[in-house]
Scaffold this active site. Sequence first.
Site, PDB file in Angstrom:
ATOM      1  CE1 TYR A 103      19.484 111.695  48.574  1.00  9.43           C
ATOM      2  CE2 TYR A 103      19.237 109.699  48.880  1.00  9.43           C
ATOM      3  CZ  TYR A 103      19.095 110.629  48.410  1.00  9.43           C
ATOM      4  OH  TYR A 103      17.645 111.044  49.114  1.00  9.43           O
ATOM      5  CG  ASP A 155      23.125 112.168  40.977  1.00 11.04           C
ATOM      6  OD1 ASP A 155      22.594 111.674  41.349  1.00 11.04           O
ATOM      7  OD2 ASP A 155      22.602 113.880  40.270  1.00 11.04           O
ATOM      8  CE  LYS A 207      23.078 118.049  47.084  1.00  7.33           C
ATOM      9  NZ  LYS A 207      22.482 118.335  48.301  1.00  7.33           N
TER      10      LYS A 207
HETATM   11  P1  KE4 Z   1      17.595 116.670  46.647  1.00  6.23           P
HETATM   12  O1  KE4 Z   1      16.496 115.301  46.015  1.00  6.23           O
HETATM   13  O2  KE4 Z   1      17.154 116.092  47.633  1.00  6.23           O
HETATM   14  O3  KE4 Z   1      17.024 117.499  45.843  1.00  6.23           O
HETATM   15  O4  KE4 Z   1      18.433 115.921  45.423  1.00  6.23           O
HETATM   16  C1  KE4 Z   1      18.915 114.473  45.572  1.00  6.23           C
HETATM   17  C2  KE4 Z   1      20.260 114.240  45.160  1.00  6.23           C
HETATM   18  C3  KE4 Z   1      20.632 113.641  43.533  1.00  6.23           C
HETATM   19  N1  KE4 Z   1      21.583 113.667  43.811  1.00  6.23           N
HETATM   20  C4  KE4 Z   1      22.879 113.844  44.634  1.00  6.23           C
HETATM   21  C5  KE4 Z   1      24.167 113.493  43.505  1.00  6.23           C
HETATM   22  C6  KE4 Z   1      22.676 114.276  45.738  1.00  6.23           C
HETATM   23  O5  KE4 Z   1      23.851 114.647  46.647  1.00  6.23           O
HETATM   24  C7  KE4 Z   1      21.036 114.551  45.822  1.00  6.23           C
HETATM   25  C8  KE4 Z   1      20.868 114.352  47.571  1.00  6.23           C
HETATM   26  N2  KE4 Z   1      22.227 115.215  48.426  1.00  6.23           N
HETATM   27  C9  KE4 Z   1      21.581 115.569  49.871  1.00  6.23           C
HETATM   28  C10 KE4 Z   1      23.259 115.416  50.562  1.00  6.23           C
HETATM   29  N3  KE4 Z   1      24.192 114.982  50.203  1.00  6.23           N
HETATM   30  C11 KE4 Z   1      20.313 115.549  50.327  1.00  6.23           C
HETATM   31  C12 KE4 Z   1      20.885 115.730  51.188  1.00  6.23           C
HETATM   32  C13 KE4 Z   1      19.523 115.497  51.907  1.00  6.23           C
HETATM   33  O6  KE4 Z   1      18.936 114.758  52.023  1.00  6.23           O
HETATM   34  O7  KE4 Z   1      19.287 115.916  53.119  1.00  6.23           O
END
Ligand code: KE4
Length: 432
Positions: A157, A252, A280
């Site tokens: 993701y 990523d 994060k």
């Molecule tokens: P954000 O747009 O949520 O800040 O980041 C997206 C993203 C990109 N790449 C990786 C490897 C990620 O894990 C994420 C976001 N992670 C999720 C949890 N697995 C965020 C939690 C959520 O969507 O509320």
Amino acid sequence: MKSEPAIIGEAKTTKTAGSEALFRRAKEVIPGGVNSPVRAFRGVGGNPLFIQRGDGAHIYDVDGNAYLDYVGSWGPHLLGHRPPEVIQALSAALELGTSFGAPTGREVELAELIIDAVPSVEMVRLVNSGTEACMSAIRLARGFTGRELTVKFEGCYHGHVDSLLVKAGSGVATLSLPDTAGVPRAFSDTTIALPFNDLERVEDAFRARGDEIASVIVEPVAGNMGCVPPAPGFLQGLRQLTEKYGALLIFDEVMTGFRLSRGGAQQLFGITPDLTTMGKIIGGGLPLAAYGGRKDIMSKVAPVGPIYQAGTLSGNPLAVTAGIAMLRAIEKRPELYDELEQASNELAAAAPAGVVVNRVGSMITFFFQPGPVRNYEDAKCSDTAAFARFFHHLLGRGIYFPPSQFEAAFLSTALSPAHLNATAQAIREFPA
Ligand code: KE4
């Protein structure tokens, strides 16, 4: 410092009337009552808890229940909630204002800290979310190579980027959503989704369409199908194939950056990607992410190059202040990574029979199946109903795990040996 809550890990009934009332209200005004789908407990049943505050290893819901937090806001809280260094820096920064829409010295300082820590990053651009970072990185790769296709991996993701919502992990997997609702076929057709850890399929894709592939984007340690480490040679193979065919390799590291080591997964595995996305931890819990890499590539980003990316609150002074405090605190504690590796090993040792544990450092997932879990197809064979029972078993003992089989749990340095022992004991008590 507020007193520690009662001993964690003992089964207790918890009052949740406050959360339930808020959830009813929330569902009237916010889709699903949440601002991000995976928070809705759809993967485990029951209603989400509304959190009042966090402190150290704990979060506290609006009904006053305390929980050991193994979500950590989905990754940012490597040092636990409200680390003193971050809170003190933010308090001082508030006196200076919140946002200016103009460059600040702090943004330069954070960029320098990231470049100093992450081996492959020579230049970096700050943005507001991991989604923005990944969207910008794949656009940059297209502009730099003049090609249009992106290779991603099933179960990974990279945020809700239109073209990357193809066989995506995290909330998309948790909710078993059709991959591309709302995304035009023309967008998803620019993405080739392959099985994680399958280098042969990557080679086949390059043989067939190598001159069209702009980049391969990968979570170097997958966290969004649950934790799935790279198979030996997989990352090195991606590096060799992208070099051979002139595509860019994008790591990523939104989740793994500063979590698996100060230099992220790329330092742990000794691979040098062309671009890296981060998020994060680098924002210390505030909205901040980044993409960066080779200077010759980053120099194509506007205003010096033709590839546009912008943001009103990019490099926001408060978020940057928290990020600087976070990275400086991490820099002072290089031993934290070994400590967290041992801590997650203690939890893994408590796994019930029939449960396979995947972990790398402070990322860990208990898959309810015999395993092995090497990719998304394997992960999807897990008994999600059993995971849901496990989740609620722990929650009833004051231990808050991610509410989905397809997510990684995160350990923080705020977890004490007593916290870890209580968690391991609660895991052992789960009735298989
Ligand atoms: P954000 O747009 O949520 O800040 O980041 C997206 C993203 C990109 N790449 C990786 C490897 C990620 O894990 C994420 C976001 N992670 C999720 C949890 N697995 C965020 C939690 C959520 O969507 O509320």
